[in-house]
Design a protein around this motif. Sequence first.
Motif, short mmCIF file in Angstrom:
data_model
loop_
_atom_site.label_atom_id
_atom_site.label_comp_id
_atom_site.label_asym_id
_atom_site.label_seq_id
_atom_site.Cartn_x
_atom_site.Cartn_y
_atom_site.Cartn_z
N THR A 217 0.82 -1.21 0.00
CA THR A 217 0.00 0.00 0.00
C THR A 217 0.85 1.25 0.00
O THR A 217 0.32 2.36 0.02
CB THR A 217 -0.92 0.01 1.24
N GLN A 218 2.20 1.12 -0.04
CA GLN A 218 3.08 2.27 0.00
C GLN A 218 3.59 2.65 -1.39
O GLN A 218 4.49 3.48 -1.51
CB GLN A 218 4.27 1.97 0.91
N ILE B 213 12.45 0.60 -4.31
CA ILE B 213 12.97 1.93 -4.05
C ILE B 213 12.09 2.60 -3.01
O ILE B 213 10.87 2.66 -3.16
CB ILE B 213 13.02 2.76 -5.33
N ASP B 214 12.71 3.08 -1.96
CA ASP B 214 11.98 3.73 -0.87
C ASP B 214 11.25 4.96 -1.40
O ASP B 214 11.85 5.80 -2.09
CB ASP B 214 12.98 4.13 0.23
N PRO B 215 9.94 5.09 -1.09
CA PRO B 215 9.21 6.29 -1.52
C PRO B 215 9.79 7.59 -0.95
O PRO B 215 9.44 8.67 -1.44
CB PRO B 215 7.79 6.03 -0.98
N LYS B 216 10.66 7.49 0.05
CA LYS B 216 11.28 8.69 0.61
C LYS B 216 12.44 9.20 -0.23
O LYS B 216 13.11 10.16 0.13
CB LYS B 216 11.77 8.40 2.04
N LEU B 217 12.70 8.54 -1.36
CA LEU B 217 13.74 9.01 -2.27
C LEU B 217 13.45 10.46 -2.65
O LEU B 217 12.31 10.82 -2.95
CB LEU B 217 13.74 8.14 -3.53
N PRO B 218 14.48 11.33 -2.61
CA PRO B 218 14.25 12.75 -2.95
C PRO B 218 13.56 12.92 -4.29
O PRO B 218 13.80 12.18 -5.25
CB PRO B 218 15.68 13.32 -2.98
N LYS B 219 12.68 13.90 -4.37
CA LYS B 219 11.84 14.11 -5.55
C LYS B 219 12.65 14.43 -6.80
O LYS B 219 12.21 14.16 -7.92
CB LYS B 219 10.84 15.24 -5.28
#
Length: 210
Positions: free
Chosen positions: A72-73, A167-173
């Motif tokens: 769900t992320q 890949i972590d969704p917290k990766l910089p935009k």
Amino acid sequence: MSTPGPAPDPLLRADNRRMLGKLCVIAAAMFGFGYALVPMYQAICTALGINILTLSEQRTSPHAARADGRNTQVDLSRTITVEFDANARGPWQFRPAQASLTVHPGEVATVMYEFRNVQDRTMAAQAIPSYAPKQATAHFNKLECFCFNQYTLAPGESKSWPVVFVIDPKLPKDVTTITLSYTFFEVGARTPAAPATTVQAGTTAAGERS
């Protein structure tokens, strides 16, 4: 010789029969109420939008298992291009099965790497990964990777290994492209450094896209 006792009172016997009849009716009513309680409760829960009664069934059904297993992320609003690179430090063949893959952050993806020992001797080898840009390193999570182990390959032997990653969704935009590079080297030889040209090229490409 014993004398006979008093005759039973007809009124008392009638009262006992009535009481027994009432108890039988109560027992039957209780049994019927208990039998009807489940469908009644289902109807009430359905009318009120509550589905507590079937919760355990939902948790054990195959459809529910697939639903619970969904990530769900996943960030569907973004896509990341992952480029794959391979560096063979020795007389062998080593390459990814595909040059790149586009994924969403949080999405589990798989890429295959192929290796072939073209020597006429057995060798033990291992791969080390590197990433570009460097800031992506902490956000590139490998769930399965051949780089975790050393491998022994016979002369002419070929292997195909998966890399499962997310890949972590917290990766910089501002990061839209990541280069995953592997250097495959023979165990016992000097461990090679990460390929500087690949890192520089990946950093430049990421910078142009940001």
